[in-house]
Design an enzyme around this catalytic site. Sequence first.
Site: not given
Ligand code: AQP
Length: 340
Positions: A116, A200, A203
């Site tokens: 990140k 992955k 968002k």
């Molecule tokens: N691509 C993914 N596949 C499976 N699980 C996922 N999670 C996130 N992306 C995937 C799971 O969703 C939960 C919440 O995630 P989060 O919103 O707290 O943060 P993150 O993992 O950082 O998700 P994003 O979408 O990638 O957000 P941004 O872009 O804001 O960093 C967690 O249990 C995560 O494992």
Amino acid sequence: MNEIKKNTVLSGVQPSGNLHIGNYLGAIKNFVSMQSDYNCFFCIVDLHAITVKQDPKILKRNTLEVAASYIASGIDPKKSVVFNQSSVSAHSELAWIFNCVTRMGWLNRMTQFKDKAGKDKENASSGLFIYPNLMAADILVYKATHVPVGNDQKQHLELTRDIAQKFNRDFNCENFFPIPEPIIDKDISRIMSLKDGGQKMSKSDLSEYSRISLLDESDEIIKKIKKAKTADTVMPEKIEQILKLSEVNNLLNIYAGFSGIEKEKLIAQYKGQNFSNFKSDLSDILVEQMKPITAEIKKLMQDKGYLIEILLEGQNKANEVAQKTINDVYDIVGFLRNET
Ligand code: AQP
């Protein structure tokens, strides 16, 4: 809450943008199935979200949208405690204690910080670096025994276990914190971008075509699946061949995750064919399953008062448990409590 349930689950989602089917399959869908067997705490982790820049007005809206997504996906606020993290101050208080327990070397090994922060590490917030300590506090303030997460959070959960063990050992309070177990579904724990099977689904990806949002209408889902990357071959018949085609493997995982059909059966069904039938059937499944959830999220977002009421109720229930833990922790670490 049902006192017979022995184990406690805590998990959360960041209000950092529109949720996508990765968040749904990797996290929220599992939350729903756990409600009958565990004492469940599901939070919207707004303190985590501000480790990177957020627009305050959008953050408030996103927080309500995650609450709406939880409920629309089947989380029942009568069975589970649903709240936003910043409304329970014990999370931040315990995180400070853990900042003093965790070793710098442990945090330096966290790969999510490296991903990140990217190349501009010096400019990343210190909150992003100590994020895993707050995550440990989120879990341990409820003495959660199980944590359903996507694979990307596995390393942070291992750190949580280390923190719990070190705290129990350092302060001579064996078993004060439980050592929580991750609950990770192997295939759907890491849903990848529709454009690049090596990244992955996220968002914050700049391309809308990389993900399917929980707010996408049917025509957008169909368009995105049509454009999703596959391979210049037909559907292979062996899993070993498929594993080498990361985009195809990802679409199969999504298909299996939503349909409940085993991947092997899907491969047998589509082997030797080009990907058009497969994509069209996958779109049908996604549209069928997402449509009611999307409609419900949009309906709930029209009634913000109702969502706020649920969060307030959750905050009160969460505070009751979390405050007890923080009082015990303050006593254990030797803070003088000035009681009247
Ligand atoms: N691509 C993914 N596949 C499976 N699980 C996922 N999670 C996130 N992306 C995937 C799971 O969703 C939960 C919440 O995630 P989060 O919103 O707290 O943060 P993150 O993992 O950082 O998700 P994003 O979408 O990638 O957000 P941004 O872009 O804001 O960093 C967690 O249990 C995560 O494992």
